[in-house]
Scaffold this motif. Structure first.
Motif, short mmCIF file in Angstrom:
data_model
loop_
_atom_site.label_atom_id
_atom_site.label_comp_id
_atom_site.label_asym_id
_atom_site.label_seq_id
_atom_site.Cartn_x
_atom_site.Cartn_y
_atom_site.Cartn_z
N SER A 171 0.85 -1.20 0.00
CA SER A 171 0.00 0.00 0.00
C SER A 171 0.88 1.24 0.00
N GLY A 172 0.26 2.35 -0.27
CA GLY A 172 0.93 3.61 -0.08
C GLY A 172 0.97 3.95 1.39
N GLN A 173 1.72 4.97 1.74
CA GLN A 173 1.82 5.41 3.12
C GLN A 173 0.62 6.29 3.48
N HIS A 174 0.04 6.04 4.64
CA HIS A 174 -1.10 6.82 5.13
C HIS A 174 -0.64 7.55 6.39
N ILE A 175 -0.71 8.89 6.38
CA ILE A 175 -0.30 9.70 7.52
C ILE A 175 -1.53 10.40 8.10
N VAL A 176 -1.69 10.30 9.42
CA VAL A 176 -2.85 10.88 10.09
C VAL A 176 -2.43 11.68 11.31
N ASN A 177 -3.29 12.61 11.71
CA ASN A 177 -3.14 13.37 12.93
C ASN A 177 -4.53 13.56 13.52
N ASN A 178 -4.78 12.96 14.66
CA ASN A 178 -6.08 13.03 15.35
C ASN A 178 -7.24 12.51 14.50
N ARG A 179 -6.99 11.47 13.72
CA ARG A 179 -8.07 10.87 12.93
C ARG A 179 -7.69 9.44 12.56
N LYS A 180 -8.56 8.77 11.81
CA LYS A 180 -8.36 7.42 11.33
C LYS A 180 -8.27 7.41 9.82
N ASP A 181 -7.57 6.44 9.27
CA ASP A 181 -7.51 6.25 7.81
C ASP A 181 -7.29 4.77 7.54
N SER A 182 -7.52 4.36 6.30
CA SER A 182 -7.36 2.95 5.95
C SER A 182 -6.91 2.80 4.51
N THR A 183 -6.30 1.65 4.24
CA THR A 183 -5.95 1.29 2.88
C THR A 183 -7.19 0.69 2.24
N GLY A 184 -7.08 0.37 0.97
CA GLY A 184 -8.10 -0.45 0.34
C GLY A 184 -7.88 -1.89 0.77
N TYR A 185 -8.64 -2.80 0.20
CA TYR A 185 -8.47 -4.22 0.49
C TYR A 185 -7.53 -4.83 -0.54
N TYR A 186 -6.57 -5.64 -0.04
CA TYR A 186 -5.56 -6.28 -0.87
C TYR A 186 -5.67 -7.80 -0.76
N TRP A 187 -5.34 -8.49 -1.82
CA TRP A 187 -5.37 -9.95 -1.89
C TRP A 187 -4.59 -10.54 -0.72
N ASP A 188 -5.19 -11.50 -0.02
CA ASP A 188 -4.56 -12.11 1.15
C ASP A 188 -4.98 -13.57 1.28
N HIS A 189 -5.02 -14.27 0.16
CA HIS A 189 -5.56 -15.62 0.14
C HIS A 189 -4.46 -16.65 0.42
N THR A 190 -4.69 -17.88 0.10
CA THR A 190 -3.80 -19.00 0.38
C THR A 190 -2.36 -18.68 0.02
N GLY A 191 -1.46 -18.91 0.97
CA GLY A 191 -0.04 -18.67 0.76
C GLY A 191 0.42 -17.26 1.07
N TYR A 192 -0.51 -16.36 1.36
CA TYR A 192 -0.17 -14.96 1.64
C TYR A 192 -0.39 -14.65 3.12
N LYS A 193 0.43 -13.74 3.64
CA LYS A 193 0.23 -13.16 4.97
C LYS A 193 0.43 -11.67 4.83
N SER A 194 -0.49 -10.92 5.43
CA SER A 194 -0.39 -9.46 5.43
C SER A 194 -0.19 -8.98 6.85
N ARG A 195 0.39 -7.79 6.98
CA ARG A 195 0.54 -7.17 8.29
C ARG A 195 0.54 -5.65 8.13
N VAL A 196 0.12 -4.98 9.19
CA VAL A 196 0.10 -3.53 9.20
C VAL A 196 1.33 -3.05 9.97
N CYS A 197 1.94 -1.98 9.49
CA CYS A 197 3.13 -1.41 10.13
C CYS A 197 2.89 0.08 10.36
N ILE A 198 3.35 0.58 11.51
CA ILE A 198 3.16 1.99 11.83
C ILE A 198 4.48 2.61 12.28
#
Length: 147
Positions: free
Chosen positions: A104-131
């Motif tokens: 995903s692209g980088q999402h920068i927030v200040n006093n709010r929430k934001d989210s990425t779109g949904y990305y493929w995460d099916h068999t054989g894949y693992k996703s994680r969020v980093c901050i």
């Protein structure tokens, strides 16, 4: 009298059904992911929230949601900031045990929430969020558990 017996029978049946439903989590075919159940402690939550994915850095919090669409799993990264903190978030993914890569692209927030779109995460894949807590001058990403 019959009404009380019917209520007692219905309650016993519901308790038995609940016990059986909680005894063993169901798994989606060929994905290894638990199917959403009535129990929030087992498998994917009905609302998609993945509690094992949570990562915090001061007043920055990141987490993932997952969802199944047309039999395939997808992951979304989310970030929240409070107390005037600047927070950055990205979503990473790896395939078949390889290295995590930015998806995903980088999402920068200040006093709010934001989210990425949904990305493929099916068999054989693992996703994680980093901050990163930008107010702490984080020079590296801090990542939650891969799901």
């Amino acid at each position: 009298m019959n009404t009380h017996k019917n209520i007692a029978l219905a309650a016993a049946t519901a308790a038995l059904a609940s016990g059986l439903a909680l005894a063993a989590p169901a798994h989606a075919a060929n994905t290894g992911r638990p199917v959403a159940t009535a129990s929030a402690q087992q498998g994917v939550h009905i609302d998609g929230y993945e509690p094992d994915s949570v990562v915090t850095r001061g007043a920055c919090k990141g987490w993932m949601n997952t969802k199944k669409t047309n039999g395939h799993w997808f992951a979304q990264g989310l970030v929240q900031s409070w107390s005037g903190t600047d927070c950055a978030m990205i979503l990473q993914r790896k395939h078949n045990g390889g290295a995590y890569k930015f998806i995903s692209g980088q999402h920068i927030v200040n006093n709010r929430k934001d989210s990425t779109g949904y990305y493929w995460d099916h068999t054989g894949y693992k996703s994680r969020v980093c901050i990163a807590n930008l107010n702490w001058n984080d020079t590296s990403w801090h990542c939650g558990k891969g799901i």
